[in-house]
Design a protein around this motif. Structure first.
Motif, PDB file in Angstrom:
ATOM      1  N   THR B  42       0.836  -1.205   0.000  1.00 37.03           N
ATOM      2  CA  THR B  42       0.000   0.000   0.000  1.00 37.03           C
ATOM      3  C   THR B  42       0.866   1.249   0.000  1.00 37.03           C
ATOM      4  N   GLU B  84      -6.784   1.352  -1.013  1.00 36.13           N
ATOM      5  CA  GLU B  84      -7.184   0.139  -0.304  1.00 36.13           C
ATOM      6  C   GLU B  84      -8.580   0.302   0.289  1.00 36.13           C
ATOM      7  N   ASP B 160      -5.289  -1.283  -5.413  1.00 35.88           N
ATOM      8  CA  ASP B 160      -4.829  -1.818  -4.139  1.00 35.88           C
ATOM      9  C   ASP B 160      -5.815  -2.843  -3.600  1.00 35.88           C
ATOM     10  N   GLU B 161      -5.474  -4.105  -3.730  1.00 36.84           N
ATOM     11  CA  GLU B 161      -6.288  -5.223  -3.248  1.00 36.84           C
ATOM     12  C   GLU B 161      -7.764  -5.122  -3.621  1.00 36.84           C
TER      13      GLU B 161
HETATM   14 MG   LIG Z   1      -2.138  -2.683   2.004  1.00 40.96          MG
END
Ligand SMILES: [Mg+2]
Ligand SMILES: Nc1ncnc2c1ncn2[C@@H]1O[C@H](COP(=O)(O)OP(=O)(O)OP(=O)(O)O)[C@@H](O)[C@H]1O
Lengths: 298, 236, 338
Positions: B42, B84, B160-161
């Motif tokens: 991140t 995220e 991010d994810e």
């Molecule tokens: Mg992260």
């Protein structure tokens, strides 16, 4: 019945002024997370300017427009000249959390003093642009006057303009996004620092309108808007401090409520009622009638 | 080469989250960044998009240094970051979230066009345009987050994810879409994922980070095939 | 250096220090003219009020901008007690402290759940509205107010012992005692707990400190102290709404900020400043122009500017800023040496 309607109308008229002050406080709170106590000062300065222009030109409309524009300008200057520096400078240490509020108090003192130095502390009479005599229906004279009507109409127009800006324009979207989530706003290309300044400009203008509307037919002194600040704050808290609609509704609710207290119970209970309402709202409905949950702590 | 990161060092106070990271990503390719919790993924994306300042090192985008530039300026250079945890603004409607993505362009017709493209990609968003984002399901929110980024018509997309907390079926759809964005629209993508297998399966290259340093990078296929990496970092 | 056994105990040392300070003040009180004696009393009162604000804001992190309201409550409580029961003045002052403390506790019960802007706004509303209540109720004396009469100084002090000197004695003594009490509270378990709650509410809660209850307690003590300051102010002037305007609350905050919100010790500096500012304004207006607008507004201008400058450049008060600066220098010197 007639008295009931009267009370209601007067309440809406006062309440719309509270609503404007509440709007000013909420706009600043949303953009900067500061309750701007200097708002009373900014508004009084704008109002004195309006008074001066009315005296020199005789035109209330011109005075109004000029003073509101200057009110916005003052708001922008306060943000970019003081608050921006402050938030950059004083962001650590045990009193960092209270520093911005203290700075707005300092600014309030400064503006008031400057106003006093320019115009003296003697009460000025702000002539109403329209008749303050109540409307006559049949053979009854209502307490509701042309001035009250002007107040309601002006406040409504200002609120409609605000609502169009906030709901329908890109600028409004940017302002709202920056208020809710500055990070996502920045990632979307919004210049958050600029939106903050714009928020203060709008707030300054709204406060100026409130100051100019509340002053006619009353004595204008450097601290004559202090009570308006408190009522505006209470209205904003009723609305949850975050919500623009909440501020308007909060102002109207407070105005109408106090109008009933005034007419049916007497002046002496205005302050106690306001204070009790404030404390009750804070304790029982901490997020206000419109706010998000958990807004109150931290 | 279109994005180049050179010996990047980033700190959170006393914690060194990235400790000298260097890699390159080719134009139009999809790079997966893999690593366990706290690896620094991140932090890496936030530094590239300008949310976080680098302590040392440089970042280049299309041969120009962008280190230290602000996110609001980087959007204007074609960079979009889906941060995220479903980066949408819950208080705004779906339409407003999407409009926000393209707001910097200040051009109504272009905005309408890019929103139209997003709706083509995620028809479910099209059915919910005037709903507030907080009424969406987790998967829909993630679509909206990606949609918001796409509305800015990016050339480089940082994700991010995106699979975080989504049902396997939805994850598959999202990965499918991501792959499409890269293959069909030519968007360069950096995909941060915990789901190593899924991410490497659609990626061209992979970068494996552990405790702020790169432990392996290269062709996605060869990373998956490496038995040492498999047991140590890819976790299957 | 050897200190006698008696002084080993820090509590006794502090007590001795306060006694010495009191003696010094009395000596000074004997040697200056009437106006200065009056100002001395004012300094003591402001110092006490500032101390109450610092106790609340600096040590428990709650910003009250309505301490003028507490002072008003204390003043009215004292005046009414004196008028209706006329007990010995010590009892009157004690009653003022207790009544205001109860008032503070009630308010603090609500305030403990509030923070930041909400508390500030609520106390602002209180400061603005509460004094006006006096106009509504007959027994509070309306705009003319009540007088809180502590009587003449005892004859045994002699003829040249003026009324103002008497006021000064009472104010200075009350302030000294209160500071001694406050110091002890802060050094106690409670005081340390407040501080913990200020710097990190979550951490304090982990340590098992009940932040809410501490906040109420801090509010209670702070209100009681402010109430005493108010009673004293009522003693030297008059107990009326106009004696407790919003600007009094602002002045107290200013004093507290200038004193440095984080330590009680600076209070006296704040008190001094508040008394000096109008003097400066007076001097300015005499030199620049005779206009009333100048003398009425220059104090506000100075306080406002000082407030802003302090939060901008020395948010923890000039004293702490200096301390900080020294500390940094020391660190630098150390790192150079090693
Ligand atoms: Mg992260
Ligand atoms: N704002 C912050 N303040 C302090 N430390 C931080 C902050 N953000 C991240 N860190 C630390 O930096 C390191 C890297 O964090 P980062 O969020 O980049 O990891 P990650 O790889 O994204 O982990 P995850 O997979 O759990 O999201 C961690 O040790 C983390 O604790």
């Amino acid at each position: 019945m007639q008295q009931l309607i009267n009370t209601l109308l007067i309440g809406v008229s006062i309440g719309s002024i509270y609503a404007l002050m509440a709007l000013a406080l909420v706009l600043v709170w949303r953009s900067t997370r500061v309750v701007n106590f200097a708002q009373a000062g900014q508004a009084i300065l704008s109002t004195y300017i309006a008074w001066e222009v009315v005296n020199r030109s005789g035109s209330f409309l011109m005075a109004f427009i000029l003073a509101v524009a200057i009110g916005g300008l003052i708001g922008g200057l306060v943000e970019s000249g003081l608050m921006r520096v402050l938030l950059k400078h004083a962001n650590e240490g045990p009193v960092a959390a209270v520093a911005p509020v203290i700075a707005t108090l300092g600014l309030l003192a400064v503006i008031r003093a400057v106003v006093g130095l320019i115009w003296t502390n003697e009460g000025k009479r702000f002539e109403s642009p329209v008749s303050t005599a109540g409307f006559v229906i049949g053979d009854a004279t209502l307490p509701f006057s042309r001035l009250n009507l002007l107040i309601i109409v002006t406040a409504a127009v200002v609120m409609i303009i605000f609502s169009i800006i906030f709901q329908k324009t890109n600028l409004g979207l940017a302002l709202r996004a920056a208020a809710y989530n500055p990070e996502i706003a920045r990632l979307s290309g919004v210049r958050v620092a600029t939106t903050r300044t714009i928020g203060w400009i709008f707030a300054g203008a709204a406060g100026a309108v409130a100051g100019i509307l509340v002053s006619p037919n009353d004595s204008l002194t450097p601290n004559s808007l202090d009570t308006l600040l408190v009522f505006g704050f209470v209205a904003a808290v009723i609305g949850g401090l975050e919500s623009l609609i909440g501020a308007v509704v909060g102002g109207l609710v407070l105005g109408v409520g106090l109008s009933f207290v005034l007419i049916y119970l007497g002046t002496s209970l205005i302050f106690p009622t306001t204070f009790v309402v404030l404390v009750l709202i804070l304790l029982l409905k901490p997020a206000g009638l419109f706010g998000a949950k958990g807004a109150r702590s931290a | 080469m279109t994005l180049k990161v050179e010996r990047l060092v980033v700190e959170h106070g006393a914690i060194r989250a990235l400790d000298g990271i260097s890699f390159e990503v080719d134009a139009g390719s999809l790079a997966a960044v893999i690593g366990s919790n706290g690896a620094g993924k991140t932090t890496l994306l936030r530094t590239i998009s300008g949310l976080k300042d680098a302590k040392l090192g440089k970042i280049f985008w299309k041969d120009r240094e962008i280190t230290g530039m602000k996110p609001e300026d980087l959007v204007r250079r074609g960079l979009a970051h889906v941060s995220e945890g479903k980066s949408v603004i819950p208080e705004l409607t779906v339409r407003e979230n999407l409009s926000l993505g393209g707001i910097w362009r200040n051009n109504k017709s272009e905005l309408e066009e890019s929103i139209g493209e997003v709706i083509n990609l995620f028809p479910r968003l099209g059915e919910r345009m005037d709903q507030r984002a907080d009424t969406l399901s987790g998967g829909e929110r993630q679509m909206l987050a990606i949609g918001r980024a796409l509305a800015s018509k990016p050339e480089l997309l940082l994700l991010d994810e995106p699979s975080l907390g989504l049902a396997p079926l939805v994850v598959e759809q999202i990965f499918e879409t991501i792959s499409q964005l890269c293959r069909q629209q030519g968007i360069t993508i950096i995909l941060v994922e915990q789901n190593a297998m899924g991410a490497l399966a659609i990626a061209d290259t992979g970068i494996i980070i552990n405790l702020g340093v790169i432990v392996a990078q290269g062709d996605a296929g060869s990373l998956v095939a490496d038995p040492a990496l498999k047991s140590a970092y890819l976790g299957y | 250096m050897h200190s006698p056994k008696f002084l080993k105990n820090p509590n006794r040392r502090r007590l001795l220090f306060f006694i010495f300070l009191g003696w010094l003040l009395l000596l000074i009180g004997d040697r200056v003219d009437e106006l200065r004696v009056y100002q001395g009393a004012l300094i003591a009162i402001y110092t006490l009020a500032i101390g109450s604000v610092i106790l609340l804001t600096g040590y428990s992190g709650q910003l009250s901008i309505g301490h003028g309201a507490f002072m008003a409550v204390g003043a009215y409580a004292a005046a009414l007690t004196q008028i209706y029961f006329s007990p010995p003045i010590i009892i009157t002052f004690l009653a003022a402290v207790i009544i205001t403390a109860i008032f503070g506790a009630l308010l603090g019960g609500g305030a403990a759940r509030l923070s930041g802007p909400y508390l500030a706004g609520t106390t602002l509303a209180l400061a603005l509205g509460l004094p006006t209540l006096a106009n509504q109720f007959e027994f509070l004396g309306g705009e003319t107010g009540l007088s809180f009469d502590v009587g003449f100084p005892p004859e045994r002090y002699g003829f040249d012992f003026t009324l103002y000197k008497w006021f000064f004695w009472i104010a200075a003594l009350a302030t000294l005692i209160m500071f001694w009490v406050m110091q002890n509270i802060l050094k106690s378990r409670y005081g340390r707990a407040w501080k913990a709650g200020r710097s990190n509410q979550a951490a304090a809660e982990l340590l098992g400190i009940h932040v809410g209850r501490r906040k109420v307690l801090a509010f209670t003590v702070s209100a009681g102290v402010a109430g005493l300051a108010g009673a004293l102010l009522g003693m030297i002037s008059i107990v009326s709404p106009s004696a407790f305007p919003l600007s009094l609350s602002f002045a107290i905050i200013t004093g507290a900020v200038l004193a440095g919100l984080t330590s009680l010790a600076g209070s006296i500096l704040g008190g001094l400043t508040l008394v000096i500012i109008p003097e400066i304004a007076e001097a300015i207006s005499k030199n620049v122009s005779e206009s009333e607008a100048v003398s009425a507004n220059v104090p506000g201008l100075i306080t406002g500017v000082l407030l802003i400058l302090t939060v901008l450049f020395a948010p923890n008060g000039p004293a702490e800023q200096w301390h900080h600066h020294k500390e940094k220098k020391k660190l630098k010197a150390k790192s150079k040496g090693s």
